[in-house]
Design an enzyme around this catalytic site. Sequence first.
Site, mmCIF file in Angstrom:
data_model
loop_
_atom_site.group_PDB
_atom_site.id
_atom_site.type_symbol
_atom_site.label_atom_id
_atom_site.label_comp_id
_atom_site.label_asym_id
_atom_site.label_seq_id
_atom_site.Cartn_x
_atom_site.Cartn_y
_atom_site.Cartn_z
ATOM 1 N N TYR A 1 23.038 15.083 -4.513
ATOM 2 C CA TYR A 1 22.487 16.157 -5.356
ATOM 3 C C TYR A 1 21.231 15.662 -6.065
ATOM 4 O O TYR A 1 20.196 16.333 -6.097
ATOM 5 C CB TYR A 1 23.542 16.600 -6.375
ATOM 6 C CG TYR A 1 23.097 17.727 -7.296
ATOM 7 C CD1 TYR A 1 23.239 19.054 -6.913
ATOM 8 C CD2 TYR A 1 22.541 17.468 -8.561
ATOM 9 C CE1 TYR A 1 22.840 20.095 -7.757
ATOM 10 C CE2 TYR A 1 22.145 18.486 -9.400
ATOM 11 C CZ TYR A 1 22.295 19.802 -9.001
ATOM 12 O OH TYR A 1 21.884 20.838 -9.833
ATOM 13 N N SER B 1 16.447 20.348 -11.783
ATOM 14 C CA SER B 1 17.547 19.997 -12.676
ATOM 15 C C SER B 1 17.042 18.871 -13.582
ATOM 16 O O SER B 1 16.020 18.235 -13.276
ATOM 17 C CB SER B 1 18.721 19.481 -11.832
ATOM 18 O OG SER B 1 19.702 18.851 -12.630
#
Length: 256
Positions: free
Chosen positions: A155, A142
């Site tokens: 996360y 990401s």
Amino acid sequence: MAQATKNVIVTGAARGMGAAVVRKLAKRGANVVAVDREPKGLKALKDELAGQPGAVETVTADAGSASDVKAYVEHAAKRFGGVDGIFNIAAILGEFRPIAESSNEGFDEVIRVNTKSAWLGMKYAIPHMIARGGGAIVNTGSYLAWHGCELLGPYNASKHALVGLTKTAALEYAKHNIRAFILCPGSMDTQMNIDTAAGFNPKNTEEGLRQLAASTATGRVADPNDVATVGCFLLLDAPLQMTGTLIPIDGGRSAM
Ligand SMILES: NC(=O)c1ccc[n+]([C@@H]2O[C@H](COP(=O)([O-])OP(=O)(O)OC[C@H]3O[C@@H](n4cnc5c(N)ncnc54)[C@H](O)[C@@H]3O)[C@@H](O)[C@H]2O)c1
């Protein structure tokens, strides 16, 4: 000379970017074991792709469970005669809370689903790739695999950890012609993007979505198909000399 048929495993395949990847692979003639914990999306994908040059097998499983991962890797090897690649996509966002207010269970679950899943996929698939004389690993990071972010600590940590794991895999297995990449989308037009917008802006998801799009240089979030195109290139086509690389597809966000 025609390229040999590739056999690959894709996790997080029931929707979003994972489904886009499976569509592209099957259309290109790769055989795919498509894994997700949601059977409904998998069934729809299998029905949609019947008759494509590549076969699509679906497996409902938890990508963070060692026994499940071992079983679907073995299944892929038996069903197609070998494994040439694994694309680890399954992930969850977890809680939107500052660190001191986050739950310990939430942290463990995000690391299990996002990081341990890729670790397990590599661990069980690599011996099969070595037996085939090479292969490819694509892990999905990401923008948050290399930038901090308020409210998404677990996360964020889970994706940062994947960078290290991927680089290590590249170093350990280059001698076996196995390439390893970490593909790093920014915001993508999927359910996870809607959930992200709602997490950051619970009172106004539409405004949250506008803010995510505005945080790119292009002024829009990515089409998952565009990210899938790059991922499939990495999995099937990238040269041996390309490995251990982090590849951002984030509309220029990381250039700012
Ligand atoms: N959408 C974004 O804006 C964005 C941004 C950056 C990175 N990413 C990353 O891209 C990847 C794809 O994201 P997406 O937007 O398609 O997400 P999504 O939420 O739309 O799809 C994720 C899929 O993973 C599956 N999944 C979740 N936990 C699982 C488990 N334990 N076992 C098996 N399957 C499981 C879900 O059922 C779902 O089908 C993810 O790794 C995500 O972290 C997404």
